[in-house]
Design an enzyme around this catalytic site. Structure first.
Site, mmCIF file in Angstrom:
data_model
loop_
_atom_site.group_PDB
_atom_site.id
_atom_site.type_symbol
_atom_site.label_atom_id
_atom_site.label_comp_id
_atom_site.label_asym_id
_atom_site.label_seq_id
_atom_site.Cartn_x
_atom_site.Cartn_y
_atom_site.Cartn_z
ATOM 1 C CB CYS A 1 -1.368 7.294 1.814
ATOM 2 S SG CYS A 1 -2.655 6.183 2.423
ATOM 3 C CD GLU B 1 -2.727 -1.414 0.121
ATOM 4 O OE1 GLU B 1 -2.888 -0.439 -0.652
ATOM 5 O OE2 GLU B 1 -3.281 -2.495 -0.049
#
Length: 483
Positions: free
Chosen positions: A270, A236
């Site tokens: 993010c 990720e």
């Protein structure tokens, strides 16, 4: 709800944040932990639904029991308010556990598949089995959420786990270690604290799955280390997630939601909108709306706002300061070096050459680029790497569908930001440079499981057709059944 005074926690000085040595784990200690986890996994204890369900219940109770301790740690490391810590981390994590408990039985059931006539009277199915010993490497920005959500997936699938939280949020790392050590035996879940040396030591070992959340460059290193053992990875990563604002957008709602999603956790998210591509016809009105929204939420002097989160460390603080060119500032731009604070900042940009457009920002700076229309915006996005997230603000359904159909990204929202990651029914993951693999809910259960193909046949019928010797009759039969 909370047992600690919010204001006191939020104003903890930067100098009070403890630091950890690079590694506090020896190689032999790590090998011993891995050996005990392998033995526990080999016992078959983790295979039953009852065992997995019990671990999820224990984890839920642990989060509730340690809530106050965790909130103090959030404030110490990141200056997060109690409310933000709960709704953005603790509450979302509890919802993930609740979802897993509701659906665990159905996830574990064998999945029936059609069987071709040539294999009759057999039956076919897919069974999920745990992969084994998993490594979770997590970042500092959402230290609870991004440690515990993969842990939920791993436990749901029946694995054992070694977890290393980020050393850049040391108070949270210790809080997580203490909470999980108080909840699980080390042969099921072990949390190790340390820095770069420990990460290298962990990546030198053989795992059955590695789940890493962090930057793209480190993600490459993780993938290279995993490749030595052919270990599957969930990566990720990040990237520059665009936010496209059309001439058909509701600018008041767009500004409100963009400001919320961008400046949550001081932009250290993010999935945060990394830059805005605004239709030229609404560009000025959007800037005006964004300015008004920032002043409404953070006041006339955001640096004095008691709920403004801090930048994680001086290195990132200095990196972010270099992205703010005085001539491009539309709002904000000031900072407090002593407390590592940067106020919400809007900057004007024209292309990818300006400092704030050269890399993922990961801070409270939002570039705004004027484009002719959404077709130009689409071309701009396509010219870059595939982002982790994409956001579109438009009331035009055809425009929405066109952008979401033709652009590639990990996940996204129409007329909102971030919230797709809060739905445990949706996969969370990137594509290309923004990552590989996905988890959350059933997708996490699948990611931490092996899908095992099984054909179940009987013995009361045993057609001689498939056995040699073969001849013309059998050749015709093969063509009949297989075509």
């Amino acid at each position: 709800m909370f047992d600690v005074p919010t204001k006191t926690l939020e104003t903890a000085p930067v100098s009070a944040i403890p630091t950890l040595p690079q590694s506090i784990v020896e190689t032999q200690e790590l090998l011993g932990i891995m050996r005990r986890q392998d033995q526990f996994f080999a016992s078959g204890m983790t295979l039953s639904e009852e065992f997995r369900r019990a671990q999820l219940v224990k984890l839920r109770k642990a989060l509730e029991k340690h809530e106050g301790h965790l909130i103090r740690a959030f404030a110490q490391d990141l200056r997060k308010s109690a409310s933000e810590a709960y709704f953005a981390e603790i509450g979302v994590t509890l919802a993930e556990i609740r979802h897993a408990l509701q659906h665990l039985r159905s996830w574990m059931k064998p999945e029936r598949c059609a069987t071709p006539m040539a294999l009759a009277p057999a039956r076919s199915e897919i069974r999920r089995e745990p992969l084994g010993r998993c490594l979770i490497l997590s970042p500092w920005n959402y230290p609870l959420l991004l440690n515990i959500t993969p842990l939920i997936a791993a436990l749901t699938a029946g694995n054992t786990v070694v977890m290393k939280p980020s050393e850049l949020a040391p108070t949270m790392a210790t809080a997580i270690r203490e909470m999980l050590a108080d909840t699980f035996p080390a042969e099921l879940v072990t949390v190790l604290e340390g820095g770069v040396e420990l990460s290298r030591m962990l990546l030198d070992q053989r795992w059955d799955l590695i789940c890493f959340t962090g930057g793209t460059e480190i993600g490459r290193s993780v993938a290279q280390a995993a490749a030595k053992h052919l270990t599957p990875c969930i990566l990720e990563l990040g990237g520059k997630s665009p936010c496209l604002v059309s001439r058909h957008a509701d600018l008041t709602v767009a500004a409100r939601r963009i400001v919320w999603g961008k400046f949550l956790n001081a932009g250290q998210t993010c999935l945060a909108p990394d830059y805005i591509l605004a239709d030229e016809s609404i560009h000025e009105d959007l800037v005006t709306a964004l300015r008004a929204e920032i002043r409404l939420r953070f006041g006339a002097d955001p640096l004095k706002h008691e709920q403004l989160p801090r930048i994680i460390n001086q290195r990132h603080f200095l990196r972010l300061q270099k992205m703010i060119s005085p001539g491009s500032v539309l709002l904000g731009g000031r900072s407090d070096a002593e407390n590592l604070l940067i106020e919400p900042t809007l900057v004007s940009a024209t292309d990818r050459s300006v400092p704030a457009m050269r890399e993922e920002i990961f801070g409270p700076i939002l570039p705004i680029i004027k484009v002719k229309d959404m077709q130009e915006a689409k071309a701009f996005v396509k010219a870059g790497e595939k982002p982790l997230a994409l956001y579109v603000f438009s009331s035009d359904r055809r425009e929405q569908d066109d952008l979401f159909h033709t652009l590639s990204f990990g996940g996204g929202c129409i007329n909102d930001v971030l919230v797709h990651a809060g739905n445990p029914g949706l996969p969370f993951g990137g594509v290309g440079e923004s990552g590989m693999g996905a988890y959350h809910g059933r997708h996490g259960f699948e990611a931490f499981s092996h899908r095992k193909a099984v054909v179940r046949n009987n013995t009361f019928i045993d057609l001689p057709l498939r056995y040699g010797p073969w001849g013309r009759f059998k050749d015709k039969a093969f063509r009949l059944f297989l075509n």
